[in-house]
Design a protein around this motif. Sequence first.
Motif, PDB file in Angstrom:
ATOM      1  N   VAL A 209       8.313 -39.664 108.231  1.00  0.00           N
ATOM      2  CA  VAL A 209       6.864 -39.620 108.040  1.00  0.00           C
ATOM      3  C   VAL A 209       6.318 -41.007 107.710  1.00  0.00           C
ATOM      4  CG1 VAL A 209       5.050 -38.790 106.487  1.00  0.00           C
ATOM      5  CG2 VAL A 209       6.727 -37.186 107.409  1.00  0.00           C
ATOM      6  N   GLU A 210       7.045 -41.739 106.867  1.00  0.00           N
ATOM      7  CA  GLU A 210       6.580 -43.045 106.416  1.00  0.00           C
ATOM      8  C   GLU A 210       7.086 -44.193 107.279  1.00  0.00           C
ATOM      9  OE1 GLU A 210       4.418 -43.478 104.104  1.00  0.00           O
ATOM     10  OE2 GLU A 210       4.351 -41.482 103.197  1.00  0.00           O
ATOM     11  N   ASP A 211       7.871 -43.879 108.326  1.00  0.00           N
ATOM     12  CA  ASP A 211       8.416 -44.884 109.232  1.00  0.00           C
ATOM     13  C   ASP A 211       9.230 -45.927 108.476  1.00  0.00           C
ATOM     14  OD1 ASP A 211       8.934 -46.093 111.677  1.00  0.00           O
ATOM     15  OD2 ASP A 211       7.133 -47.350 111.609  1.00  0.00           O
ATOM     16  N   LEU A 212      10.201 -45.441 107.699  1.00  0.00           N
ATOM     17  CA  LEU A 212      11.043 -46.303 106.880  1.00  0.00           C
ATOM     18  C   LEU A 212      12.503 -46.173 107.283  1.00  0.00           C
ATOM     19  CD1 LEU A 212       9.542 -45.581 103.331  1.00  0.00           C
ATOM     20  CD2 LEU A 212       9.096 -47.558 104.798  1.00  0.00           C
ATOM     21  N   PRO A 213      13.289 -47.225 107.098  1.00  0.00           N
ATOM     22  CA  PRO A 213      14.727 -47.110 107.321  1.00  0.00           C
ATOM     23  C   PRO A 213      15.403 -46.321 106.209  1.00  0.00           C
ATOM     24  CG  PRO A 213      14.187 -49.291 106.490  1.00  0.00           C
ATOM     25  CD  PRO A 213      12.882 -48.580 106.716  1.00  0.00           C
ATOM     26  N   VAL A 214      16.632 -45.894 106.480  1.00  0.00           N
ATOM     27  CA  VAL A 214      17.456 -45.202 105.484  1.00  0.00           C
ATOM     28  C   VAL A 214      18.664 -46.079 105.182  1.00  0.00           C
ATOM     29  CG1 VAL A 214      18.844 -43.157 104.980  1.00  0.00           C
ATOM     30  CG2 VAL A 214      16.684 -42.922 106.222  1.00  0.00           C
ATOM     31  N   HIS A 215      18.979 -46.205 103.913  1.00  0.00           N
ATOM     32  CA  HIS A 215      20.021 -47.117 103.415  1.00  0.00           C
ATOM     33  C   HIS A 215      20.938 -46.291 102.517  1.00  0.00           C
ATOM     34  CE1 HIS A 215      20.647 -50.631 100.285  1.00  0.00           C
ATOM     35  NE2 HIS A 215      21.746 -50.402 100.973  1.00  0.00           N
ATOM     36  N   MET A 216      22.246 -46.228 102.845  1.00  0.00           N
ATOM     37  CA  MET A 216      23.119 -45.261 102.165  1.00  0.00           C
ATOM     38  C   MET A 216      24.569 -45.717 102.176  1.00  0.00           C
ATOM     39  SD  MET A 216      23.352 -41.220 103.137  1.00  0.00           S
ATOM     40  CE  MET A 216      24.081 -40.000 102.034  1.00  0.00           C
ATOM     41  N   HIS A 217      25.279 -45.491 101.055  1.00  0.00           N
ATOM     42  CA  HIS A 217      26.738 -45.673 101.041  1.00  0.00           C
ATOM     43  C   HIS A 217      27.375 -44.557 101.869  1.00  0.00           C
ATOM     44  CE1 HIS A 217      25.411 -47.124  96.940  1.00  0.00           C
ATOM     45  NE2 HIS A 217      26.117 -48.175  97.323  1.00  0.00           N
ATOM     46  N   VAL A 218      28.272 -44.923 102.779  1.00  0.00           N
ATOM     47  CA  VAL A 218      28.921 -43.920 103.627  1.00  0.00           C
ATOM     48  C   VAL A 218      30.376 -44.330 103.851  1.00  0.00           C
ATOM     49  CG1 VAL A 218      28.846 -42.651 105.812  1.00  0.00           C
ATOM     50  CG2 VAL A 218      26.721 -43.560 104.840  1.00  0.00           C
ATOM     51  N   HIS A 219      31.278 -43.357 103.726  1.00  0.00           N
ATOM     52  CA  HIS A 219      32.706 -43.582 104.003  1.00  0.00           C
ATOM     53  C   HIS A 219      33.218 -44.812 103.250  1.00  0.00           C
ATOM     54  CE1 HIS A 219      33.404 -40.982 107.821  1.00  0.00           C
ATOM     55  NE2 HIS A 219      32.415 -40.474 107.106  1.00  0.00           N
ATOM     56  N   GLU A 220      32.964 -44.836 101.945  1.00  0.00           N
ATOM     57  CA  GLU A 220      33.411 -45.992 101.155  1.00  0.00           C
ATOM     58  C   GLU A 220      34.903 -45.920 100.840  1.00  0.00           C
ATOM     59  OE1 GLU A 220      32.191 -48.563  97.164  1.00  0.00           O
ATOM     60  OE2 GLU A 220      31.083 -46.743  97.675  1.00  0.00           O
ATOM     61  N   THR A 221      35.420 -44.716 100.606  1.00  0.00           N
ATOM     62  CA  THR A 221      36.834 -44.571 100.254  1.00  0.00           C
ATOM     63  C   THR A 221      37.472 -43.423 101.031  1.00  0.00           C
ATOM     64  OG1 THR A 221      36.483 -42.983  98.452  1.00  0.00           O
ATOM     65  CG2 THR A 221      36.308 -45.325  97.892  1.00  0.00           C
ATOM     66  N   ALA A 222      38.793 -43.474 101.146  1.00  0.00           N
ATOM     67  CA  ALA A 222      39.520 -42.391 101.804  1.00  0.00           C
ATOM     68  C   ALA A 222      39.391 -41.099 101.021  1.00  0.00           C
ATOM     69  CB  ALA A 222      40.988 -42.786 101.957  1.00  0.00           C
ATOM     70  N   CYS A 223      39.397 -41.196  99.690  1.00  0.00           N
ATOM     71  CA  CYS A 223      39.275 -40.003  98.848  1.00  0.00           C
ATOM     72  C   CYS A 223      37.950 -39.295  99.097  1.00  0.00           C
ATOM     73  CB  CYS A 223      39.411 -40.408  97.383  1.00  0.00           C
ATOM     74  SG  CYS A 223      39.317 -39.034  96.220  1.00  0.00           S
ATOM     75  N   GLU A 224      36.876 -40.069  99.178  1.00  0.00           N
ATOM     76  CA  GLU A 224      35.554 -39.486  99.446  1.00  0.00           C
ATOM     77  C   GLU A 224      35.561 -38.699 100.756  1.00  0.00           C
ATOM     78  OE1 GLU A 224      31.522 -41.207 101.485  1.00  0.00           O
ATOM     79  OE2 GLU A 224      32.644 -42.562 100.174  1.00  0.00           O
ATOM     80  N   VAL A 225      36.146 -39.282 101.793  1.00  0.00           N
ATOM     81  CA  VAL A 225      36.159 -38.642 103.103  1.00  0.00           C
ATOM     82  C   VAL A 225      37.023 -37.386 103.084  1.00  0.00           C
ATOM     83  CG1 VAL A 225      36.819 -38.938 105.526  1.00  0.00           C
ATOM     84  CG2 VAL A 225      35.679 -40.810 104.306  1.00  0.00           C
ATOM     85  N   GLN A 226      38.176 -37.462 102.432  1.00  0.00           N
ATOM     86  CA  GLN A 226      39.064 -36.304 102.388  1.00  0.00           C
ATOM     87  C   GLN A 226      38.443 -35.152 101.611  1.00  0.00           C
ATOM     88  OE1 GLN A 226      42.120 -35.976 104.089  1.00  0.00           O
ATOM     89  NE2 GLN A 226      41.565 -33.858 103.563  1.00  0.00           N
ATOM     90  N   GLU A 227      37.848 -35.444 100.485  1.00  0.00           N
ATOM     91  CA  GLU A 227      37.207 -34.385  99.688  1.00  0.00           C
ATOM     92  C   GLU A 227      36.065 -33.729 100.455  1.00  0.00           C
ATOM     93  OE1 GLU A 227      36.067 -35.920  95.913  1.00  0.00           O
ATOM     94  OE2 GLU A 227      38.119 -35.893  95.111  1.00  0.00           O
ATOM     95  N   ALA A 228      35.295 -34.536 101.172  1.00  0.00           N
ATOM     96  CA  ALA A 228      34.193 -33.981 101.960  1.00  0.00           C
ATOM     97  C   ALA A 228      34.723 -33.090 103.078  1.00  0.00           C
ATOM     98  CB  ALA A 228      33.351 -35.106 102.538  1.00  0.00           C
ATOM     99  N   THR A 229      35.799 -33.523 103.713  1.00  0.00           N
ATOM    100  CA  THR A 229      36.384 -32.733 104.792  1.00  0.00           C
ATOM    101  C   THR A 229      36.917 -31.406 104.266  1.00  0.00           C
ATOM    102  OG1 THR A 229      36.971 -34.779 105.948  1.00  0.00           O
ATOM    103  CG2 THR A 229      38.073 -32.770 106.652  1.00  0.00           C
ATOM    104  N   ASP A 230      37.568 -31.450 103.114  1.00  0.00           N
ATOM    105  CA  ASP A 230      38.082 -30.218 102.510  1.00  0.00           C
ATOM    106  C   ASP A 230      36.945 -29.276 102.114  1.00  0.00           C
ATOM    107  OD1 ASP A 230      40.608 -31.270 102.784  1.00  0.00           O
ATOM    108  OD2 ASP A 230      40.779 -31.910 100.684  1.00  0.00           O
ATOM    109  N   ARG A 231      35.861 -29.827 101.620  1.00  0.00           N
ATOM    110  CA  ARG A 231      34.747 -29.018 101.131  1.00  0.00           C
ATOM    111  C   ARG A 231      33.850 -28.514 102.256  1.00  0.00           C
ATOM    112  NH1 ARG A 231      32.575 -32.730  98.351  1.00  0.00           N
ATOM    113  NH2 ARG A 231      31.054 -33.329  99.966  1.00  0.00           N
TER     114      ARG A 231
END
Length: 441
Positions: A209-231
Motif C-alpha cells: 500500500v505504501e510502496d515500500l521495500p521489505v527488509h528481513m533476516h532470512v535463513h541466518e542459521t541452519a538451526c533456524e531453517v531446520q526448526e522451521a522445516t520441522d514445524r
Amino acid sequence: MQSVDLIIHARWIVPIRPRSVLRDHALAVHGGHIRAIGPDEEIRARYTAAHTTQLDHHVLMPGLVNAHTHAAMTLMRGLADDLPLRTWLHEHIWPVEGRFVSPEFVAMGTELAVVEMLRGGTTAFNDMYFFPEAAAEVAQRMGMRATIGHVIIDFPTAYAANADACLQAAADLLPRLRQMPLIRQSIAPHAPYTVGDAGLRGARDLAKVEDLPVHMHVHETACEVQEATDRDGMRPLARLARLGLLDQHFLAVHMTQLNDEDLAICRDSGLRVAHCPESNLKLASGMAAIAVLRQQGIGLAIGTDGAASNNDLDMLGELRTAALLAKGVSGDPTAFPAWEALEAATLGGAEAIGWGAETGSLETGKAADCIAIDLDHPATFPVYDPVSQVVYCAGRDQVSHVWVNGNPRIVEGRAVDWDTQDLFARARGWAQRIREKDNDA
C-alpha cells in the motif's frame, strides 16, 4: 564559465557506473548534485567554484552503503562476545533491550553509529531497530542518508506489545518520516521465527500500500531453517514466497543456508541479498554462497549487521572480508572480484535499500554522496590498480573526506559538525548502566 558550489579534483575517480578509473579528473557539484565529471583541465575551463578541494593522492568514489545494520546497538558493542547466536540473543541482548531500549537509548546509539560510519566512508545505511523515529531524527540531523525500517515482531518489547501494534506504529509514523529529505523507509519484519503468518501478511500489505521495500533476516542459521522445516513442513524462504512477500523490493539478510529450491525462489522473485560476512563469522552462523548467488544473477549488497555482533561498522573491512571469504569458501580466486565487491558495497547497496536513483555511483544528476580515500599511505603504496588497493588494502583511517548531498561531513579526517569527546561522555553513562545490569542477570 558556469558557477558551481564545489569542484573536487582527484588523482583517480572511480564512478562505479561505468566501471572505469578516471585519472586526473574532477567532479563539479551544485545544489547537492553532480553537475559534471570530466578531465581536470576541461572542468577548470568550464566551471568556477565557491569551494575547491584538491586530492592529489586520492581515490574519489561513491560513499559506501551499509545495507544492513542495527545502529542503536553500538551501545552494546562488546557486551557479550564469543557466544552462540541463541545464547547471545536470549541471555544478553534481549534482556538488555528489555531493560534499556527507549527513544533516548536509540538516539544515543544511533549517534555513535553515524559518527563511526561517516568517519569510515559510509554515507547511507539501512537500519532495523525499535523506535525508528529516534534513529531517523539523528540521521537527518547529522546529515547522513538512511533507510529506516519499521520493525515488526510478535513478542512484546519496550516498543510495542505485538505485531499488530508494530504495524499500527509504522502506519502512524510513515507520514512524519516522509518529511525528512535524507530518510527513506522500509517495513522490517524481524525474522520468520519471530513473526507469524498474520504479522507477515500485515507487513506485506502495508509495504504494498505504501510502496515500500521489505527488509528481513532470512535463513541466518541452519538451526533456524531446520526448526522451521520441522514445524511448518517447509523452509522459511518457501513460506515467505507462499505468503507473497518476495519480489524485487525484498531484501533478505544473511541467507547463509540455501539449497537449490531456495536459489530458484531467489531467481524467480528477483529479491536481493544483504551479505554480512563478519557477523556471520563471529556468531558461526554459516556463510552465504556468494559465488553461487553471483552465478544465478541475484542482486548483492553488503552490510555490517549491528556493532553488538560484528563488532564494528567498518564497510571497507566488510567488503574486503566479503571478497576474500567468497574465494576461500568456493575455492575459486575469481569468485568475487574487487570490482564486484566494491559495486556491492556502493551501487548494489543503494539499489537494495531504495536509493539507487540518487546515490551509489558518481553520475551526472545524482546526489553528491562521495568519499576520498588517501592512497599515499604505507598500506596502499605503490598503486598499480586503485580499485584493488581500496578493496584489498585500504583502511578506514585513510578516508580523508566525506560528502553527503554535497555537504562536507568529514574534512581532512576530522568531523565537521560534532564533538566526539562530548559524544563519548554522554555514552559512558549508558555503558555503565548496561554493564551493571548485564552482570546482575
